[in-house]
Design an enzyme around this catalytic site. Structure first.
Site, PDB file in Angstrom:
ATOM      1  N   ASP A 252      38.341  59.749  14.417  1.00  0.00           N
ATOM      2  CA  ASP A 252      39.395  60.751  14.232  1.00  0.00           C
ATOM      3  C   ASP A 252      38.882  62.157  14.537  1.00  0.00           C
ATOM      4  O   ASP A 252      37.770  62.535  14.151  1.00  0.00           O
ATOM      5  CB  ASP A 252      39.887  60.677  12.781  1.00  0.00           C
TER       6      ASP A 252
ATOM      7  N   ASP B 275      40.195  65.384  20.398  1.00  0.00           N
ATOM      8  CA  ASP B 275      40.944  66.585  20.045  1.00  0.00           C
ATOM      9  C   ASP B 275      40.445  67.783  20.848  1.00  0.00           C
ATOM     10  O   ASP B 275      39.451  68.415  20.496  1.00  0.00           O
ATOM     11  CB  ASP B 275      40.796  66.845  18.549  1.00  0.00           C
TER      12      ASP B 275
ATOM     13  N   GLY C 250      48.112  65.599   9.193  1.00  0.00           N
ATOM     14  CA  GLY C 250      48.442  66.439   8.055  1.00  0.00           C
ATOM     15  C   GLY C 250      49.493  65.834   7.146  1.00  0.00           C
ATOM     16  O   GLY C 250      50.210  66.556   6.436  1.00  0.00           O
TER      17      GLY C 250
ATOM     18  N   ASN D 143      48.709  59.712   9.572  1.00  0.00           N
ATOM     19  CA  ASN D 143      47.343  59.997   9.126  1.00  0.00           C
ATOM     20  C   ASN D 143      47.348  60.642   7.748  1.00  0.00           C
ATOM     21  O   ASN D 143      47.980  61.692   7.553  1.00  0.00           O
ATOM     22  CB  ASN D 143      46.649  60.948  10.104  1.00  0.00           C
TER      23      ASN D 143
END
Length: 287
Positions: free
Chosen positions: A83, A105, A206, A227
């Site tokens: 992640d 990311d 979030g 998530n």
């Protein structure tokens, strides 16, 4: 049960309108709790190791070995996911170790740089049969990088997916990372528009800051991979704190980590119901 591919869980769930719980792991007890909760619910689940968790442990391999072992021993389908990786070398290591998927990311970069970096990672991961998630729109609250009020443009998202070949997209629709209160205001119409426009599943980052009823609505409107990290850490820590308060002479870590693990497992099972997670086997009473 053999390790499950993340795409094998998330893609059919997206097609059927279900949510998939993707829960972050910092230590072994977290992984055990998530699998216990998923087993109680009879639902598949994703175990996530973040780049921050790797930094905390100083290396990926030891924690990855433990989490992969827990996943492979589970009676329900469990995928293992890297992640919020910003380091392409860490992505490559996760692929070598046998992760089902990675989230690369590059959202802190400008759009064109994000596309270039993400497309390179996707090409390498797809060559190894690994599913890739990326982020567009700078979901708020992570390490001070992302803009809290950001929203993902559907047109830009369509172009991004086409240019990069990603398998899932994390989008900015009103959530913020590391929230301790559950009062985030989601843009459900934007979720609906993004789901209608994109050929890949949507990911809600979030999600700890989202109330139960709004998590359910997010799934109804088109979110699939949900998530959750901070909320479960809060549940775990609250139970540990209670155990230590009630027994101030405790020194055996098992005696206070076990209540944390049990509380987290119970909450995982409950959240999977909130998310309308797919049921792959009859629910149990293990937790």
């Amino acid at each position: 049960m053999p390790l499950t591919g993340t795409g094998a869980v998330v893609t059919p769930a997206a097609d059927a309108g279900h949510g998939v719980g993707a829960f972050n792991v910092v230590q072994l007890e977290h992984a055990e709790a998530v699998v216990a909760g998923a087993t109680t619910a009879g639902s598949p689940v994703v175990l996530q190791i973040s780049e921050n968790a790797v930094r905390y442990h100083g290396a990926l391999a030891p924690l990855a070995a433990a989490v992969l072992a827990v996943a492979e021993a589970a009676p329900v389908p469990v995928a293992v996911h890297l992640d919020h990786a910003t380091d392409a070398d860490l992505v490559a290591e996760a692929v070598r170790l046998g992760f089902s998927s990675v989230m690369f990311d590059a959202s802190a970069l400008d759009y064109e740089a994000n596309v270039r970096a993400t497309a390179e990672v996707v090409a390498r991961c797809h060559a190894a049969g690994v599913w890739v998630e990326a982020e567009l729109g700078e979901v708020g609250g992570k390490d001070g990088v992302h803009a809290p009020g950001a929203r993902t443009s559907p047109d830009e998202a369509v172009a991004f997916v086409a240019a990069t070949g990603v398998d899932a997209l994390a989008v900015a629709v009103g959530t913020s990372h590391t929230m301790l209160t559950r009062d985030a205001v989601l843009d459900f119409e934007l979720i609906r528009m993004l789901r209608a426009a994109l050929p890949v599943p949507l990911v809600l980052h979030g999600s700890s800051g989202v109330a139960d009823e709004h998590l359910t609505l997010a799934v109804t409107h088109g979110m699939t991979k949900i998530n959750i990290a901070t909320h479960l850490n809060h549940v775990f820590t609250t139970a540990v704190r209670q155990a230590l308060t009630e027994n101030p002479t405790l020194v055996d870590t098992r005696r206070y980590l076990a209540p944390g693990r049990a509380a987290m497992a119970t909450e995982v099972a409950r959240l999977l119901t909130v998310l309308n997670a797919p049921v792959v086997q009859p629910a149990t009473e293990r937790v």
